[in-house]
Structure formats: C-alpha cells, structure tokens
Scaffold this motif. Sequence first.
Motif, mmCIF file in Angstrom:
data_model
loop_
_atom_site.group_PDB
_atom_site.id
_atom_site.type_symbol
_atom_site.label_atom_id
_atom_site.label_comp_id
_atom_site.label_asym_id
_atom_site.label_seq_id
_atom_site.Cartn_x
_atom_site.Cartn_y
_atom_site.Cartn_z
ATOM 1 N N ILE A 1 -46.475 -40.432 -59.082
ATOM 2 C CA ILE A 1 -47.564 -41.272 -58.588
ATOM 3 C C ILE A 1 -47.747 -40.954 -57.111
ATOM 4 N N ILE A 2 -48.999 -40.874 -56.671
ATOM 5 C CA ILE A 2 -49.309 -40.706 -55.251
ATOM 6 C C ILE A 2 -50.010 -41.985 -54.806
ATOM 7 N N ALA A 3 -49.455 -42.651 -53.806
ATOM 8 C CA ALA A 3 -49.971 -43.982 -53.479
ATOM 9 C C ALA A 3 -49.725 -44.309 -52.013
ATOM 10 N N GLU A 4 -50.222 -45.497 -51.622
ATOM 11 C CA GLU A 4 -49.934 -46.018 -50.286
ATOM 12 C C GLU A 4 -49.072 -47.275 -50.368
ATOM 13 N N TYR A 5 -49.240 -48.053 -51.439
ATOM 14 C CA TYR A 5 -48.477 -49.297 -51.600
ATOM 15 C C TYR A 5 -48.560 -50.129 -50.316
ATOM 16 N N LEU B 1 -45.183 -33.203 -55.297
ATOM 17 C CA LEU B 1 -44.651 -33.495 -56.630
ATOM 18 C C LEU B 1 -44.374 -32.207 -57.399
ATOM 19 N N ALA B 2 -45.289 -31.240 -57.296
ATOM 20 C CA ALA B 2 -45.113 -29.975 -58.009
ATOM 21 C C ALA B 2 -43.878 -29.227 -57.503
ATOM 22 N N LEU C 1 -48.792 -36.507 -63.787
ATOM 23 C CA LEU C 1 -49.263 -37.256 -62.623
ATOM 24 C C LEU C 1 -50.136 -38.398 -63.114
ATOM 25 N N ALA C 2 -49.710 -39.624 -62.824
ATOM 26 C CA ALA C 2 -50.475 -40.806 -63.222
ATOM 27 C C ALA C 2 -51.328 -41.276 -62.054
ATOM 28 N N PHE C 3 -52.552 -41.668 -62.348
ATOM 29 C CA PHE C 3 -53.447 -42.175 -61.302
ATOM 30 C C PHE C 3 -54.444 -43.133 -61.916
ATOM 31 N N PRO D 1 -52.316 -34.504 -66.248
ATOM 32 C CA PRO D 1 -52.852 -35.769 -65.727
ATOM 33 C C PRO D 1 -52.705 -36.909 -66.723
ATOM 34 N N LEU D 2 -52.454 -38.105 -66.206
ATOM 35 C CA LEU D 2 -52.423 -39.319 -67.014
ATOM 36 C C LEU D 2 -53.326 -40.347 -66.336
#
Length: 408
Positions: A6-10, A89-90, A98-100, A178-179
């Motif tokens: 997951i790529i995020a800012e949270y 991530l790769a 990769l979930a988004f 991708p997810l």
Amino acid sequence: MEITGIIAEYNPFHNGHLYQINQIRQHRDSLIVAVISGSFTQRGEAAILDKWQRAQCAVESGCDLVLELPFAFACRSAQDFAQGGAALLARLGIVSQLAFGAESDNLAQLQAIASQLDDKDFQKQLHQQIANGLSYAQAISAVLGNDENTATLIRQPNNILAIEYLRSLNRLPTSIKPLLIPRQGAGYHEPDIHGPLASATAIRQALYQETVADLASVLPAATYQATRQLSASQLPDMNRLYLPLQTKLLTSSFSSLQNIYGINEGLENRILDMAQKASDWQKLIKAVTTKRYPASRIARTLLYLLLDIDKGSMALFDQAGPLYARLLAASSQGKKLLKDIKQQSSIPLITKTSQYLNTNKRRGAKADLTPFEQMLSLDTIATELRNLTCQTAADRNDFQQSPVFSNR
C-alpha cells in the motif's frame, strides 16, 4: 502467502484505511507492507502526527510493516509520488500485489487510461497543452476531455492516483499486480463528518478545532488515543516556517532561486513580489496560486526553497529511484518479513540511520555526499523542519529514534 503493498500518507490513519486493510484480507490471506510519506505530505504540508506515530497507528490497526517513502518522492506531484512508492515496493522483492483505492470501481477503464497517458501521441498533445499554460492535471483533462465520463473520472483525486499507480506498474520491471478497492464513505476533500468513514481533511479540521471527541467514531482505537494526547501546541502550523522562508528569500540571488526545483517561467519573481505583501505562509500560497500553478505545487515549491532542493538534485533522485527502505514500524508478523527483505531486496533496509549517515556528514558539501546520502539527508532534515512547525515538538529525530515494534 500474498504480500500486499500500500502507498499512503495515513494523515492520520482512519476508518477508511482500516476498511481497505480489511478488504485486502477478505480478498486473500495476506501480509501488508505500507509505504508512507514521512514528515511532509504530497500537498506540501507537515503531517499531523510524526512519521513514527503514524506508522505505529497503522501497525496497531492491521499493517505488518510500515516503511518511509523518501521526501524526494513523498512531497511531489501524483505521478512522482506514485512512481516513487511503486518503485520502492518493487525493489523489496517480496511484494506480489499493490492495493489502492479509487472512486471508480472499473479497473479495466483505469488501466486503459493509464496506457493511453503513456502513448507518444498523447504525450505530445499533453506537452503542447502545458506549453499553452495549463497545469499537468488540466492538460490531461484537456486531452482526454472529449469523453465526459472520462473527464469526470479523472477529476477525482483517488482516480488520478490510481491511474498513476497503474502507469508506474506498467513502466517498472515488476510482476506486482494491481488490486483495486473502491473507495467508500466521504469524498477526499469532504470537510464535515457524517458517519464512520470520514475524510482525512475533516479529521484534521476537527483536531485543529479541538473537537477530538467527535473523532471517536471515525478513527481506529490506536489513532484516537494518539490524537487525544495531542495538545494544540503539538499540532503543526506551517505559518511558523514563514519567517525562515522570508529570510531565505531575502538572502537568495535570482540565479539560486531560479535553480530551485519547481521554479520556472519567472515564478521566482511572483513569489518574491507576493512575499512582500502576504502576512503568513498560507496567505503567500494563496497569493501566488494561479490557474497554471495550483496551491499544492506552490506549497511544495516553498518547501524546496527552504530545503535548497535544486533541479539537478531532483533529476538525480528521479533517475535513481528510492535507494533504501527505511523501517518505521512492524508487527510481530512483519518482523518475520525483515529477513526475506534483506535477502531479496535490491536496496538496503535501514533500521538505524546512523549506520548510513550522521549529523557531521550531513553538514558536509552536497558534492561530497552520494545520491543515497543526499536522499537520506533530506529525510532527516525534513523531520527536524517539521519539528519547527510545532510550538512543542516531540523529542524524536532520525538519528536516535528506533523503529516501533508491536506485539500485534
């Protein structure tokens, strides 16, 4: 077992993020590796909690590993943010999907647009629109705008990021799939809280208005506890950086300003002019913002000015991609992944910054630092710059703070 990235800012971790994690685990048994922005966000703002607090909230709420996305990619446009996160991530060598999130539930349509954006003819038209005075987002809309459904889709912020994630996966030498998880609840910029899935914008607004009790229903327990402990003096205020910025502008030559990443076409003159009239950081951003230069770009550019990030440095970072994986937090299951990462990753896993950089070396000439050290140096300085935005800063820095390990 699946390893989901997951790529995020949270900023901060809320129920919408928890929903995404639960959806991932309903889809398939999976461990979750999150790559998050550090001290500053994509929009050029100081994160509401520091990166270790946000990472701990994420781990306590279901993530297994939380890594930092280097500032060189975190505080950038959507395409650079996505490319940096996907590349990191790769390079770990263990992530399989990769979930988004996105406002759209049509993955095929998003993939078609992502492929179209990298078409040579499209790129030619895109650059022409930018040359005509449009911003990047406006130029994309102009080229794709013949189809009203497509035009509406690309105006939505999570769709834009989703498309950029897909473009990144297309360009990278990776087998990551991708997810897509359709976004639920409030819109990205929705300012009010109307139920358990509130926007991060509304949550941050409640924190600044000191209505924390309203957040009990929209935050996981770990985040709610972290925010309850915040006093007003611990909340970041970007206006505290305005005096340092004015000093920087006062002592900088035109040539040095023109060399800063993000400054072109005389933008330095507009910043200098408006800085003489604006009374604080936010008002300066508003005054400099134009149709071509949106507020988020101006906010990022002001940070680049303070941090003295020149065009050559950013070009070097873009060419190299993320050069390390910086561990912020891990669950008991996540700790077991560290060995796999060390064996399979093409970049080093950093658990102790001082093994790679110290404050004396950081203060040396930029030319004496490797690209790795320059990139890591920016992360450490950004941490201390964020501390300056808080009247009462947390006593944490990159050279002394260890990763947070949870028993979850």
